[in-house]
Design a protein around this motif. Structure first.
Motif, short mmCIF file in Angstrom:
data_model
loop_
_atom_site.label_atom_id
_atom_site.label_comp_id
_atom_site.label_asym_id
_atom_site.label_seq_id
_atom_site.Cartn_x
_atom_site.Cartn_y
_atom_site.Cartn_z
N PRO A 81 4.73 15.19 -7.42
CA PRO A 81 4.80 13.94 -6.66
C PRO A 81 3.85 13.96 -5.46
CG PRO A 81 7.01 14.80 -7.10
CD PRO A 81 6.04 15.85 -7.53
N LEU A 82 3.32 12.79 -5.20
CA LEU A 82 2.31 12.64 -4.14
C LEU A 82 2.80 13.14 -2.79
CD1 LEU A 82 -0.48 11.48 -4.53
CD2 LEU A 82 0.34 9.34 -3.54
N GLY A 83 4.09 12.98 -2.55
CA GLY A 83 4.64 13.39 -1.26
C GLY A 83 4.52 14.89 -1.02
N LEU A 84 4.25 15.65 -2.09
CA LEU A 84 4.09 17.10 -1.92
C LEU A 84 2.64 17.51 -1.88
CD1 LEU A 84 6.93 18.35 -4.30
CD2 LEU A 84 7.00 17.95 -1.84
N THR A 85 1.78 16.84 -2.67
CA THR A 85 0.36 17.21 -2.62
C THR A 85 -0.31 16.60 -1.40
OG1 THR A 85 -0.10 15.32 -4.04
CG2 THR A 85 0.08 17.46 -5.11
N TYR A 93 12.82 14.38 -9.07
CA TYR A 93 11.37 14.58 -9.18
C TYR A 93 10.84 15.44 -8.04
CZ TYR A 93 11.53 11.22 -12.92
OH TYR A 93 11.84 10.61 -14.10
N TYR A 94 11.55 15.47 -6.94
CA TYR A 94 11.16 16.37 -5.85
C TYR A 94 11.82 17.73 -5.97
CZ TYR A 94 8.23 13.10 -3.42
OH TYR A 94 7.19 12.29 -3.09
N LEU A 95 13.05 17.74 -6.50
CA LEU A 95 13.74 19.03 -6.62
C LEU A 95 13.07 19.92 -7.66
CD1 LEU A 95 17.52 18.05 -6.45
CD2 LEU A 95 16.08 19.04 -4.67
N ILE A 96 12.50 19.33 -8.70
CA ILE A 96 11.87 20.16 -9.74
C ILE A 96 10.77 21.04 -9.14
CG2 ILE A 96 10.46 20.10 -11.85
CD1 ILE A 96 12.21 17.70 -12.74
N PRO A 97 9.81 20.48 -8.42
CA PRO A 97 8.83 21.38 -7.78
C PRO A 97 9.42 22.20 -6.63
CG PRO A 97 8.22 19.07 -7.44
CD PRO A 97 9.42 19.07 -8.32
N LEU A 98 10.30 21.60 -5.82
CA LEU A 98 10.75 22.30 -4.62
C LEU A 98 11.72 23.43 -4.94
CD1 LEU A 98 11.26 19.37 -2.07
CD2 LEU A 98 9.52 21.16 -2.02
N ILE A 99 12.65 23.19 -5.86
CA ILE A 99 13.68 24.18 -6.13
C ILE A 99 13.38 24.99 -7.38
CG2 ILE A 99 16.15 24.48 -6.68
CD1 ILE A 99 15.67 23.74 -3.81
N ARG A 141 0.82 -1.22 0.00
CA ARG A 141 0.00 0.00 0.00
C ARG A 141 0.85 1.26 0.00
NH1 ARG A 141 -3.98 -0.89 4.75
NH2 ARG A 141 -4.52 1.26 4.20
N ALA A 142 1.98 1.17 -0.63
CA ALA A 142 2.87 2.32 -0.72
C ALA A 142 2.58 3.09 -2.01
CB ALA A 142 4.32 1.85 -0.69
N PRO A 143 3.05 4.34 -2.10
CA PRO A 143 2.77 5.16 -3.30
C PRO A 143 3.64 4.78 -4.49
CG PRO A 143 4.06 6.42 -1.71
CD PRO A 143 3.76 5.09 -1.05
N TRP A 144 3.37 3.63 -5.09
CA TRP A 144 4.19 3.14 -6.20
C TRP A 144 4.11 4.02 -7.44
CZ3 TRP A 144 7.82 -0.39 -5.45
CH2 TRP A 144 7.73 -1.21 -4.33
N GLY A 145 3.07 4.84 -7.52
CA GLY A 145 2.94 5.73 -8.67
C GLY A 145 3.76 7.00 -8.51
N ASP A 146 4.35 7.19 -7.34
CA ASP A 146 5.20 8.35 -7.12
C ASP A 146 6.62 7.97 -7.56
OD1 ASP A 146 6.96 10.20 -6.07
OD2 ASP A 146 5.92 10.40 -4.15
N PRO A 147 7.13 8.62 -8.63
CA PRO A 147 8.44 8.20 -9.14
C PRO A 147 9.55 8.37 -8.10
CG PRO A 147 7.73 10.23 -10.22
CD PRO A 147 6.56 9.74 -9.40
N GLY A 148 9.38 9.27 -7.16
CA GLY A 148 10.38 9.41 -6.10
C GLY A 148 10.42 8.15 -5.25
N PHE A 149 9.24 7.58 -4.98
CA PHE A 149 9.19 6.38 -4.16
C PHE A 149 9.72 5.17 -4.92
CE2 PHE A 149 7.12 2.52 -2.67
CZ PHE A 149 7.46 2.54 -1.33
#
Ligand code: HEM
Ligand code: CU
Ligand code: CU
Lengths: 576, 194
Positions: A513-517, A400-406, A335-343
Motif C-alpha cells: 500500500p502507498l501509505g507504506l512506500t 491490507y496494511y497488516l499483511i506487510p506490517l505484521i 487528489r487522494a490515494p484512491w488506488g490504495d485499497p486501505g484508503f
C-alpha cells in the motif's frame, strides 16, 4: 520469559514476536470464518431470490444460523482479538504479557467455535444465532458459545494487562494514541457485553439440560444486552481503525483529542441501554422504558457517532491540506490515494456506515417507527450496512496494511486488491438498499418462501418485490465475490506471499500500500501550517470546509428519511 | 511525529484537554440538537400520533391464553376456512389471537372504523405478527399477552405473516383478517383459502 522484539521496517516500532504470532493466528481463524460465512451467504441470497430458490427449507434456516454465527461472532470477534493485541503491543512498543495464557485463550475460542459450527451443520442447533427459547439447541451448542466467550474475556483481560505493563515499563511517552484509546473503549464494552453473555448463555445451557426454566421475554432482553452491545464493540473498533487508516493513508491528524475521546467515552456510558431497540414492539416492556432506552438516554451514542463522522473525514481533509494537497472544497478528496485499497476501504466504510447504516438504524430504532420495520427485510438491510459495509470493510482495509506490517509479506494479487473495496462497496449498496425497499413492502426476514405456496391462505407481494429480491441477490453476489477475492488475497499473501522488499526507496511498489512506500509525512513546520489553517484565512467554514459541506448533506438526508418514515407510519391503522 | 499536530497513531504529548475549534463545536451543537429532536418525536407521537406500541401488557400462562381464545371462538364463530374457525366479534370487543406452530387462530372478521382490543400471544415459541399489506409488526411472545387497541381504517382482505422464525414450517404460517366496510360488506376480496 523475556520478550523477543523486532523493529518494524516502516514505522520503526518494536514488535514482540509473541504478540505478532497471536495476531497472526487470530487473523487467520477470522478469515476462515469469513469464508464459511460467505459461502453460506451465496446460498442464502440465491434462495431468497424467489425465482432461483436454491436451498430446501431446512438447509436455508440451518445456513442462516451458520452465516449469522460465522460472520457476526467468529469472523468479527477473532479479528477484534487481533486488533486488541495489536493496539496494546505494537502501537505502544510494548510486549505481550503472559503469552501462554494468550495461547490458551485462543485455544478455548477455537474449540468453542468448532463445537458451535459442528452442531449447527449437524442440524442439532436449528435455532438461528439468536436462539430464542423455547426453541432449543443441543446443550453443547450453548457450552461452545460459553467457551468461546470465556476465551474472548481472557484476551480482553490480557489487553488491559498489556496496557498496564506498557505504562509501567514506559514503552511510550504521554497518553496512549487515539487508536489505542478507541481499542480500550471496545475492550471495556467487550467486558460489559461478555458479562451479559454469561448472564444469558449459562442459564440457557442449564435450561437446555432441563435444570431450570427460561422466560422467553427475559431471554430476549438479556440476550440483546449481549447482542447489541457487541455491535458497539464493532463500532468502537471500526472507528479506531478509521483513525488508524486515516493516519496511515493520508496523514490524517486528530482535530481535537478531547472531542474524539469524549465521543468514545459516550459509547461506553450508554451502551447497556441498547438492547431496547430490539424490543420496541415486544409485550414485556412499557413505552417509557422503551423510549428512554432506545434513545440511549437521548441518543448520546448516536451523537458520538455523528462526532466521529465529522472528525474522521475532517482529520483526513486536514491531513491532506497540511501537506499542501488541494485548495478548493474537495480537491483533497480528488487528489487522494484512491488506488490504495486501505484508503478506498476507509472512505466507503465511513460513507456507507453513516449514510445507509446510521440513518436507517436510528430511524428504525425509533419506538413507533419500529412498528413498520420489525422483523422485515429492512432489518438485515440496515445491519449489513453497519457491520458489513462499515465494520467488515474497515477490517478489510486494515488487513491490507497488516499483511506487510505484521506478516511481512507483499499483498498478493495486487490488481485485484485495488478493486476489491470498490466491488464490495457497490455490492453492499445494491444489496442493502434493495433489502430495505423490499422490507418496506412487508417482506419478512428469515423466511424461506414468500410465495407462501404451502400456506393456508394465498398471499401475493407486489411484482416490485420480485425485482427487489433479484437486485438483492445481484448486490449480494457482487459483495460475496469481493469477499472471496479478499480471502484469496489474504490467504495467498500470508501463506505463499513474497517477502516484503525494502521500502525505503520512496517509490510505489506493486503489492505494498502507498501509505507504506510513500508515507504521508508532514513537514517539520506542520504546527505553524495547522495554526494557519485554523486561522481566519479559511473563512467561516474553518479548517475542513469540505467535510463541513459533506456532513451538511448527511444531515439533510437524515432529516428527510426520518420524517418520511413518520409520514408512512401515519397511514397505517390506529394502534395504541 | 514530535510536533503538536499528530495522527491517531501517535501518543499526544502533554495536556490534550484543549478547547475545540469553532466549526467542530458547531457540528457537535447541531448534532446534539438533532438528537434531541429524534428523542422528542417519540413522546410527541404518544401524545398526538395514532400509532403506538403501548398496549395492555401482562403475563399469562400459554395454556390459559389458548383456552381464552377458544372461549372467544365459541362465542363469536361464524364459519370455518381451511380448517380454521372464522370469528366475527362485535365492535369494541376483546379479540384473542393465538399463534402456534404454524397457525394463527382464529380468522378475524372486523368492522372498519371500530376499535377492538387485539390480544396477541403464543402457545409454544416466539412468533411474529405482520399484517399484510399494511406492514404492521409485533413480536408475539409465549407467556405474555399483548393487548393492542386497534382501529382498522380501511376495509379489505388482509393476511398475517409470521415473521419470527418459529421452526421448519415457519414460512407456511399465514393467517387472515377480513375488514368489512361500515355497512358490513366484504370489499376487494382477492382470493382466500387455497
Ligand atoms: C459478503 C456478503 C454478505 C451477503 C451477500 C450476506 C447475505 C445475507 C443474507 C441473504 C441474509 C439473510 C437475510 C434473511 O433472509 O433474513 C443475511 C443475514 C445475516 N447476515 Fe449477512 N451477508 C453478507 C455478509 C455478512 C457479514 C460480513 C456479516 C457480519 C459481520 C453478516 C451478518 C449477518 C447476520 C447477523 C444475519 C442475520 C441472520 C439471522 O437472521 O439469523 N453478513 N446475510
Ligand atoms: Cu410463527
Ligand atoms: Cu414463524
Amino acid at each position: 520469559m523475556t520478550a523477543v522484539f523486532r523493529a518494524c521496517p516502516v514505522t520503526g516500532r518494536k514488535i514482540d514476536a509473541q504478540a505478532e504470532a497471536l495476531i497472526r493466528v487470530n487473523a487467520v481463524v477470522s478469515i476462515v470464518s469469513l469464508l464459511i460465512g460467505a459461502i453460506a451467504a451465496v446460498l442464502l441470497v440465491l434462495t431468497r431470490w424467489q425465482a432461483v430458490h436454491l436451498l430446501p427449507a431446512d438447509w436455508f434456516y440451518r445456513l442462516l444460523g451458520v452465516h449469522g454465527m460465522s460472520m457476526l461472532i467468529f469472523f468479527i470477534l477473532f479479528f477484534e482479538m487481533a486488533v486488541l493485541i495489536f493496539a496494546s503491543t505494537v502501537l505502544l512498543n510494548a510486549r505481550q504479557v503472559a503469552p501462554k495464557v494468550g495461547w490458551a485463550a485462543f485455544g478455548l475460542m477455537v474449540v468453542g467455535a468448532v463445537m458451535v459450527e459442528v452442531l449447527m451443520f449437524a442440524g442439532k442447533a436449528d435455532v438461528l444465532f439468536t436462539s430464542y427459547p423455547p426453541l432449543k439447541a443441543h446443550p453443547l451448542y450453548y457450552l461452545g458459545i460459553i467457551l468461546f466467550a470465556v476465551g474472548a474475556l481472557i484476551v480482553v483481560g490480557l489487553f488491559f494487562a498489556n496496557l498496564v505493563v506498557a505504562k509501567r515499563e514506559r514503552t511510550y511517552e504521554g497518553s496512549v494514541p487515539l487508536v489505542t484509546f478507541g481499542a480500550v473503549t471496545a475492550a471495556i464494552i467487550a467486558v460489559i457485553t461478555l458479562l451479559h453473555g454469561a448472564a444469558i448463555y449459562i442459564p440457557a445451557f442449564l435450561w437446555s439440560l432441563g435444570l431450570m426454566n427460561m422466560d422467553a421475554q427475559i431471554y430476549r432482553m438479556v440476550w440483546w444486552g449481549l447482542g447489541h452491545s457487541s455491535q458497539q464493540i464493532n463500532v468502537a473498533a471500526m472507528v479506531a481503525i478509521w483513525y488508524m487508516l486515516g493516519g496511515l493513508t493520508v496523514g490524517a491528524v486528530v482535530l481535537n483529542e478531547k472531542v474524539s475521546r469524549v465521543a468514545f467515552v459516550l459509547y461506553i456510558l450508554f451502551i447497556s441501554m441498547a438492547s431496547a431497540h430490539h424490543l420496541l414492539v415486544d409485550p414485556g416492556m412499557g413505552s417509557a422504558w422503551k423510549v428512554v432506552n432506545t434513545s440511549y438516554f437521548m441518543y448520546m451514542a448516536v451523537l458520538a457517532s455523528m462526532i466521529h463522522g465529522f472528525t474522521v473525514p475532517a482529520g483526513m481533509e486536514l491531513g491532506q491540506r497540511l501537506r499542501g494537497i488541494g485548495t478548493g472544497l474537495f480537491d483533497w478528496l480528488k487528489r487522494a490515494p484512491w488506488g490504495d485499497p486501505g484508503f478506498a476501504a476507509l472512505v466507503f466504510s465511513v460513507v456507507l456506515f453513516g449514510f445507509i447504516g446510521g440513518i436507517t438504524g436510528v430511524t428504525i430504532g425509533t419506538e413507533q417507527i419500529n412498528i413498520i420495520v420489525h422483523n422485515t427485510l429492512r432489518v438485515p438491510g440496515h445491519f449489513h450496512a453497519t457491520v458489513v459495509a462499515g465494520t467488515a470493510l474497515a477490517f478489510m482495509g486494515a488487513t491490507y496494511y497488516l499483511i506487510p506490517l505484521i506478516f511481512r509479506k507483499k499483498v498478493a494479487f495486487w490488481g485485484m486488491a485495488r478493486i476489491q473495496p470498490y466491488l464490495f462497496a457497490i455490492g453492499m449498496v445494491i444489496f442493502t438498499m434493495s433489502m430495505t425497499f423490499a422490507g418496506s413492502f412487508g417482506v419478512p426476514r428469515r423466511h424461506w418462501d414468500i410465495s407462501f405456496s404451502q400456506a393456508p391462505f394465498d398471499l401475493q407481494f407486489s411484482p416490485a418485490v420480485d425485482l427487489l429480491l433479484a437486485l438483492t441477490a445481484i448486490g449480494g453476489l457482487l459483495a460475496a465475490t469481493s469477499a472471496f477475492m479478499f480471502i484469496a488475497i489474504a490467504v495467498v499473501s500470508v501463506f505463499f506471499g513474497q517477502p516484503l522488499p525494502d521500502l525505503s526507496g520512496g517509490y510505489p511498489i506493486a503489492g505494498v500500500p502507498l501509505g507504506l512506500t510513500n508515507p504521508p509525512r508532514h513537514a517539520p513546520d506542520v504546527d505553524a501550517r495547522n495554526a494557519e489553517l485554523h486561522g481566519p484565512k479559511m473563512g467561516w467554514m474553518g479548517p475542513a470546509p469540505g467535510t463541513l459541506a459533506l456532513v451538511g448533506v448527511f444531515l439533510a438526508a437524515f432529516i428527510v428519511y426520518f420524517f418520511v418514515n413518520w409520514k408512512v407510519l401515519s397511514f397505517v391503522w390506529k394502534i395504541g | 511525529m514530535a510536533s503538536e499536530t499528530h495522527t491517531g497513531l501517535d501518543s499526544p504529548k502533554g495536556v490534550w484537554w484543549k478547547p475545540a475549534h469553532r466549526t467542530e463545536r458547531l457540528w457537535v451543537g447541531i448534532a446534539f440538537a438533532w438528537c434531541l429532536v429524534l428523542f422528542a418525536m417519540m413522546p410527541f407521537w404518544h401524545w398526538k400520533g395514532g400509532q403506538n406500541p403501548s398496549g395492555i401488557r401482562r403475563r399469562v400462562e400459554p395454556a390459559k391464553f389458548f383456552a381464552r381464545t377458544q372461549e372467544f371462538i365459541k362465542q363469536y364463530q361464524v364459519g370455518t376456512e381451511s380448517g380454521i374457525p372464522v370469528v366475527e366479534p362485535p365492535p369494541g370487543a376483546d379479540i384473542y389471537l393465538t399463534a402456534l406452530t404454524y397457525q394463527w387462530i382464529p380468522v378475524l372478521r372486523l368492522r372498519k372504523g371500530a376499535e377492538y382490543t387485539l390480544h396477541l400471544s403464543a402457545l409454544d415459541v416466539n412468533h411474529g405478527f405482520s399484517l399484510f399489506p399494511l406492514n404492521v409488526n409485533f413480536q408475539v411472545v409465549p407467556g405474555y399477552d399483548y393487548g393492542l387497541r386497534v382501529t382498522p381504517t380501511e376495509a379489505g382482505d388482509f393476511r398475517i405473516i409470521c415473521n419470527e422464525f418459529c421452526g421448519i414450517g415457519h414460512h407456511t404460517m399465514v393467517g387472515r383478517v377480513i375488514v368489512l366496510d361500515e355497512s358490513g360488506n366484504e370489499v376487494g376480496r382477492s382470493g382466500g383459502a387455497q
